[in-house]
Write a protein that holds these residues in place. Structure first.
Motif, PDB file in Angstrom:
ATOM      1  N   THR A 153       0.816  -1.234  -0.076  1.00 58.24           N
ATOM      2  CA  THR A 153      -0.001  -0.060   0.014  1.00 58.24           C
ATOM      3  C   THR A 153       0.925   1.198  -0.019  1.00 58.24           C
ATOM      4  O   THR A 153       0.483   2.148  -0.735  1.00 58.24           O
ATOM      5  N   ALA A 154       1.770   1.298   0.610  1.00 53.11           N
ATOM      6  CA  ALA A 154       2.963   2.544   0.762  1.00 53.11           C
ATOM      7  C   ALA A 154       3.558   2.667  -0.292  1.00 53.11           C
ATOM      8  O   ALA A 154       3.484   3.720  -1.144  1.00 53.11           O
ATOM      9  N   LEU A 155       3.920   1.246  -1.209  1.00 56.80           N
ATOM     10  CA  LEU A 155       4.574   1.612  -2.352  1.00 56.80           C
ATOM     11  C   LEU A 155       3.589   2.066  -3.502  1.00 56.80           C
ATOM     12  O   LEU A 155       3.667   3.355  -4.401  1.00 56.80           O
TER      13      LEU A 155
ATOM     14  N   CYS B 182      15.303  -0.306  -2.223  1.00 61.37           N
ATOM     15  CA  CYS B 182      15.011   0.990  -2.235  1.00 61.37           C
ATOM     16  C   CYS B 182      13.863   1.306  -1.086  1.00 61.37           C
ATOM     17  O   CYS B 182      13.219   0.412  -0.503  1.00 61.37           O
ATOM     18  N   SER B 183      13.604   2.448  -0.703  1.00 63.97           N
ATOM     19  CA  SER B 183      12.742   2.940   0.626  1.00 63.97           C
ATOM     20  C   SER B 183      12.005   3.967   0.305  1.00 63.97           C
ATOM     21  O   SER B 183      11.995   4.762  -0.815  1.00 63.97           O
TER      22      SER B 183
ATOM     23  N   TRP C 225      15.737  -0.265   5.150  1.00 59.62           N
ATOM     24  CA  TRP C 225      16.476  -0.522   3.937  1.00 59.62           C
ATOM     25  C   TRP C 225      17.950  -0.348   4.586  1.00 59.62           C
ATOM     26  O   TRP C 225      18.971  -0.929   4.071  1.00 59.62           O
ATOM     27  N   HIS C 226      18.306   0.854   5.493  1.00 64.83           N
ATOM     28  CA  HIS C 226      19.682   0.827   5.838  1.00 64.83           C
ATOM     29  C   HIS C 226      20.261  -0.254   6.414  1.00 64.83           C
ATOM     30  O   HIS C 226      21.370  -0.811   5.987  1.00 64.83           O
TER      31      HIS C 226
ATOM     32  N   PRO D 278       9.464  -1.083   3.550  1.00 57.86           N
ATOM     33  CA  PRO D 278       8.734  -0.122   3.821  1.00 57.86           C
ATOM     34  C   PRO D 278       9.049   1.071   4.728  1.00 57.86           C
ATOM     35  O   PRO D 278       8.320   2.061   4.958  1.00 57.86           O
ATOM     36  N   THR D 279      10.182   0.970   5.314  1.00 57.51           N
ATOM     37  CA  THR D 279      10.952   2.080   6.178  1.00 57.51           C
ATOM     38  C   THR D 279      12.516   2.151   5.471  1.00 57.51           C
ATOM     39  O   THR D 279      13.046   1.498   5.256  1.00 57.51           O
TER      40      THR D 279
END
Length: 255
Positions: free
Chosen positions: A15-17, A147-148, A119-120, A114-115
């Motif tokens: 959903t966020a994407l 990616c984030s 990702w980091h 998602p965050t």
């Protein structure tokens, strides 16, 4: 998010994407669950549309495994990290199967987390618990890049730039075609001009040959001169002029 079952984490990431894609690209430049990239019952979550290809981007995230790692005690944190690492590596391999240049995709795909923190931890930190983090290296081998929400923006910016450059390239191709046509037409014009100049030069030379002593123009002029002289002599003698007789060679005789 991390206090819910795994499927909830996956749904949140997807959903966020989609919100990011809709906000920054618009519905016309991406597609959800494209069937032409389906692999069995699975398909990539989204594709980003470019003029001559699409970019696969997947958002399936092992939320439950990640939650187990961040909530683990000191004694089991390393083992839980390995489980998360292996889950991400598995996800990279799963996304790699959607790279199908024969079907019109780019030669790389994106894996959305998602965050930015996740990702980091997955793609930036080089070592965890004294062990090398192989996710980034494997990502480069498989050409599936993480990616984030924040790092997706530069990707999308590059994609938009790529789209613009492709349109510019098409315009350049069109201009180049016209330049090539102009070049061909100019070469033909040069040939036609040379032919015309040649014809004019031949006409000039031919006109000069007509004015030469034995040319037709000079002979006709001589005949007219002779006729004029003949008529003048006849008037002076008081007799009507006789018709001149043309010889076979084109000369004139008078009785």
């Amino acid at each position: 998010m991390f206090k819910t079952p795994q499927m909830s984490g996956i749904a949140y990431a997807e959903t966020a994407l989609e919100v990011l894609l809709e906000t920054h690209l618009g519905s016309g430049l991406y597609e959800r669950k494209p069937r032409f990239l389906a692999a069995g019952n699975d398909t990539v979550d989204f594709i980003i549309k470019m003029s001559d290809c699409v970019v696969p981007i997947d958002s399936k995230f092992p939320a439950q495994v990640y939650r187990a790692w961040v909530e683990a005690g000191e004694g089991e944190a390393k083992a839980k990290w390995r489980e998360f690492r292996d889950a991400v590596l598995t996800q990279l391999r799963d996304v790699a199967k959607y790279i199908r240049t024969d079907a019109g995709t780019t030669d790389y795909a994106l894996l959305f987390l998602p965050t930015d923190v996740v990702w980091h931890q997955a793609f930036v930190v080089n070592k965890w618990y004294g062990e090398d983090n192989v996710i980034l290296h494997r990502s480069q081998e498989l050409r599936v890049f993480g990616c984030s929400p924040q790092t997706l923006m530069p990707y999308l910016g590059l994609l938009r730039l790529g789209l613009r450059n492709l349109r510019i390239a098409e315009d350049v191709k069109g201009v180049q075609r016209l330049v090539n046509q102009l070049d061909s037409t100019w070469k033909q014009l040069d040939k036609d001009w040379a032919t015309l100049v040649g014809h004019l030069r031949n006409a000039y030379n031919f006109a000069g040959s007509m004015r030469a002593p034995k040319g037709s123009w000079s002979q006709a002029d001589q005949i007219v001169t002779d006729l004029t002289k003949h008529n003048s002599d006849a008037r002076e003698a008081g007799r009507p002029p006789r018709e001149p007789q043309l010889t076979e060679t084109g000369g004139v005789t008078h009785d």
